[in-house]
Scaffold this motif. Structure first.
Motif, PDB file in Angstrom:
ATOM      1  N   ILE A  95     127.069  70.076  71.486  1.00 55.08           N
ATOM      2  CA  ILE A  95     127.971  71.337  71.849  1.00 55.08           C
ATOM      3  C   ILE A  95     129.196  70.810  72.355  1.00 55.08           C
ATOM      4  N   VAL A  96     130.093  71.808  72.280  1.00 53.88           N
ATOM      5  CA  VAL A  96     131.163  71.915  73.110  1.00 53.88           C
ATOM      6  C   VAL A  96     131.275  73.016  73.918  1.00 53.88           C
ATOM      7  N   ALA A  97     131.339  72.733  75.551  1.00 53.99           N
ATOM      8  CA  ALA A  97     131.099  73.666  76.453  1.00 53.99           C
ATOM      9  C   ALA A  97     131.775  73.509  77.654  1.00 53.99           C
ATOM     10  N   ALA A  98     132.070  74.536  78.463  1.00 60.47           N
ATOM     11  CA  ALA A  98     132.899  74.259  79.757  1.00 60.47           C
ATOM     12  C   ALA A  98     131.766  74.580  80.821  1.00 60.47           C
ATOM     13  N   ILE A  99     131.795  73.589  81.691  1.00 63.90           N
ATOM     14  CA  ILE A  99     130.801  73.658  82.902  1.00 63.90           C
ATOM     15  C   ILE A  99     131.930  74.018  84.056  1.00 63.90           C
ATOM     16  N   ASN A 100     131.996  74.879  84.925  1.00 62.78           N
ATOM     17  CA  ASN A 100     132.659  75.157  86.187  1.00 62.78           C
ATOM     18  C   ASN A 100     134.425  74.911  85.592  1.00 62.78           C
ATOM     19  N   GLY A 101     134.682  75.463  84.375  1.00 66.38           N
ATOM     20  CA  GLY A 101     136.017  75.135  84.157  1.00 66.38           C
ATOM     21  C   GLY A 101     136.523  74.079  83.433  1.00 66.38           C
ATOM     22  N   GLU A 102     135.642  73.038  83.353  1.00 65.00           N
ATOM     23  CA  GLU A 102     135.971  71.807  82.438  1.00 65.00           C
ATOM     24  C   GLU A 102     135.167  71.821  81.130  1.00 65.00           C
ATOM     25  N   TRP A 103     135.916  71.383  80.120  1.00 63.50           N
ATOM     26  CA  TRP A 103     135.553  71.514  78.828  1.00 63.50           C
ATOM     27  C   TRP A 103     135.021  69.975  78.422  1.00 63.50           C
ATOM     28  N   CYS A 104     134.040  70.140  77.624  1.00 63.22           N
ATOM     29  CA  CYS A 104     133.379  68.495  77.432  1.00 63.22           C
ATOM     30  C   CYS A 104     132.339  68.677  75.944  1.00 63.22           C
ATOM     31  N   VAL A 105     131.998  67.437  75.595  1.00 59.76           N
ATOM     32  CA  VAL A 105     131.272  67.538  74.399  1.00 59.76           C
ATOM     33  C   VAL A 105     129.926  66.826  74.854  1.00 59.76           C
ATOM     34  N   LYS A 106     128.774  67.225  74.910  1.00 62.13           N
ATOM     35  CA  LYS A 106     127.594  66.715  75.451  1.00 62.13           C
ATOM     36  C   LYS A 106     126.363  67.447  74.434  1.00 62.13           C
ATOM     37  N   ARG A 107     125.170  66.728  74.656  1.00 63.11           N
ATOM     38  CA  ARG A 107     123.777  67.187  73.768  1.00 63.11           C
ATOM     39  C   ARG A 107     123.189  68.090  74.844  1.00 63.11           C
ATOM     40  N   PHE A 108     122.842  69.326  74.208  1.00 57.76           N
ATOM     41  CA  PHE A 108     122.246  70.648  74.927  1.00 57.76           C
ATOM     42  C   PHE A 108     120.764  70.257  75.126  1.00 57.76           C
ATOM     43  N   VAL A 109     120.305  70.145  76.048  1.00 53.97           N
ATOM     44  CA  VAL A 109     118.771  69.927  76.387  1.00 53.97           C
ATOM     45  C   VAL A 109     118.242  71.026  77.290  1.00 53.97           C
ATOM     46  N   ARG A 110     117.352  72.028  76.858  1.00 54.41           N
ATOM     47  CA  ARG A 110     116.763  72.975  77.837  1.00 54.41           C
ATOM     48  C   ARG A 110     115.893  72.415  78.477  1.00 54.41           C
ATOM     49  N   VAL A 111     115.718  72.198  79.891  1.00 53.19           N
ATOM     50  CA  VAL A 111     114.679  71.446  80.542  1.00 53.19           C
ATOM     51  C   VAL A 111     113.505  72.749  80.717  1.00 53.19           C
ATOM     52  N   ASP A 112     114.001  73.711  81.589  1.00 50.19           N
ATOM     53  CA  ASP A 112     113.129  74.834  81.526  1.00 50.19           C
ATOM     54  C   ASP A 112     114.044  76.121  81.543  1.00 50.19           C
ATOM     55  N   THR A 113     113.520  77.304  81.761  1.00 55.41           N
ATOM     56  CA  THR A 113     114.061  78.634  81.482  1.00 55.41           C
ATOM     57  C   THR A 113     115.275  78.618  82.416  1.00 55.41           C
ATOM     58  N   ASN A 114     115.382  78.142  83.450  1.00 56.05           N
ATOM     59  CA  ASN A 114     116.476  78.060  84.357  1.00 56.05           C
ATOM     60  C   ASN A 114     117.303  76.836  84.471  1.00 56.05           C
ATOM     61  N   LEU A 115     116.994  75.801  83.972  1.00 52.81           N
ATOM     62  CA  LEU A 115     117.629  74.488  83.878  1.00 52.81           C
ATOM     63  C   LEU A 115     118.200  73.752  82.748  1.00 52.81           C
ATOM     64  N   VAL A 116     119.383  73.832  82.571  1.00 54.05           N
ATOM     65  CA  VAL A 116     119.957  73.116  81.256  1.00 54.05           C
ATOM     66  C   VAL A 116     120.288  71.425  81.620  1.00 54.05           C
ATOM     67  N   MET A 117     120.396  70.671  80.728  1.00 54.74           N
ATOM     68  CA  MET A 117     120.838  69.301  81.139  1.00 54.74           C
ATOM     69  C   MET A 117     121.803  69.093  79.752  1.00 54.74           C
ATOM     70  N   LEU A 118     123.094  68.629  80.214  1.00 56.53           N
ATOM     71  CA  LEU A 118     124.118  68.190  79.198  1.00 56.53           C
ATOM     72  C   LEU A 118     124.010  66.485  79.323  1.00 56.53           C
ATOM     73  N   GLU A 119     123.615  66.162  78.260  1.00 54.92           N
ATOM     74  CA  GLU A 119     123.096  64.547  77.979  1.00 54.92           C
ATOM     75  C   GLU A 119     124.392  64.047  77.201  1.00 54.92           C
ATOM     76  N   SER A 120     124.899  62.816  77.686  1.00 54.59           N
ATOM     77  CA  SER A 120     126.031  61.999  76.995  1.00 54.59           C
ATOM     78  C   SER A 120     124.814  61.009  75.997  1.00 54.59           C
ATOM     79  N   SER A 121     125.605  60.434  75.100  1.00 60.32           N
ATOM     80  CA  SER A 121     124.778  59.516  74.206  1.00 60.32           C
ATOM     81  C   SER A 121     125.552  58.114  74.588  1.00 60.32           C
ATOM     82  N   ASN A 122     126.143  58.032  75.880  1.00 55.48           N
ATOM     83  CA  ASN A 122     126.487  56.615  76.103  1.00 55.48           C
ATOM     84  C   ASN A 122     125.945  56.444  77.506  1.00 55.48           C
ATOM     85  N   ALA A 123     124.861  55.431  77.904  1.00 56.59           N
ATOM     86  CA  ALA A 123     124.097  55.167  78.704  1.00 56.59           C
ATOM     87  C   ALA A 123     125.041  54.920  80.172  1.00 56.59           C
ATOM     88  N   ALA A 124     126.295  54.730  80.171  1.00 47.44           N
ATOM     89  CA  ALA A 124     127.111  54.787  81.137  1.00 47.44           C
ATOM     90  C   ALA A 124     127.554  56.063  82.146  1.00 47.44           C
TER      91      ALA A 124
END
Length: 156
Positions: A95-124
């Motif tokens: 997805i393309v998303a803004a978190i706290n006003g900053e835009w990024c491209v990340k993989r969206f992963v729903r961890v649970d109903t209250n927590l989302v993880m934005l994951e990179s595909s670069n291990a760094a």
């Protein structure tokens, strides 16, 4: 936070311009790595990249990627992302998303109903967790990536 996000400047997000779509030749013969047949260079139809990559023009954006946090998904600095805001955001989609006003491209992963993880595909890059109270806005899901091939680096 911006070091973790590998941010996209807002000027790299574009609405599609309707009417600017031109068909280009489409060669139906597969590209071969061997010797090509001289009888095959015939155009069989014309292809419009907007029609192929942008089925819903009214909900689509072009986003120019920056940084190297998504290179494992073939998204390189300068890649043009086709982003559709009408596609459902499901766990595992890029997805393309803004978190706290900053835009990024990340993989969206729903961890649970209250927590989302934005994951990179670069291990760094470490994952980013979106908690209740964070400003979180999704522009849309990446549906196509238009890039130059990655630069070849000869192993030493």
């Amino acid at each position: 936070m911006s070091d973790l996000l590998d941010t996209i400047p807002i000027e790299n997000i574009f609405r599609l311009a309707p009417g600017h779509n031109e068909a280009i030749p489409l060669f139906m013969s597969p590209a071969k790595a061997g010797f090509p047949s001289p009888a095959e260079p015939f155009i069989e139809q014309r292809l419009n990249l907007h029609d192929l990559c942008v089925p819903r023009h009214e909900t689509a954006y072009f986003v120019k990627a920056s940084g190297d946090s998504m290179t494992g998904d073939y998204i390189y600095p300068g890649s043009i992302l086709v982003v559709d805001s009408s596609v459902d955001v499901d766990s595992g989609k890029v997805i393309v998303a803004a978190i706290n006003g900053e835009w990024c491209v990340k993989r969206f992963v729903r961890v649970d109903t209250n927590l989302v993880m934005l994951e990179s595909s670069n291990a760094a890059y470490a994952p980013i967790y979106v908690h209740t109270g964070d400003q979180f806005e999704v522009l849309g899901v990446v549906t196509y990536i238009v890039s130059r091939p990655p630069r070849y680096v000869r192993p030493s």
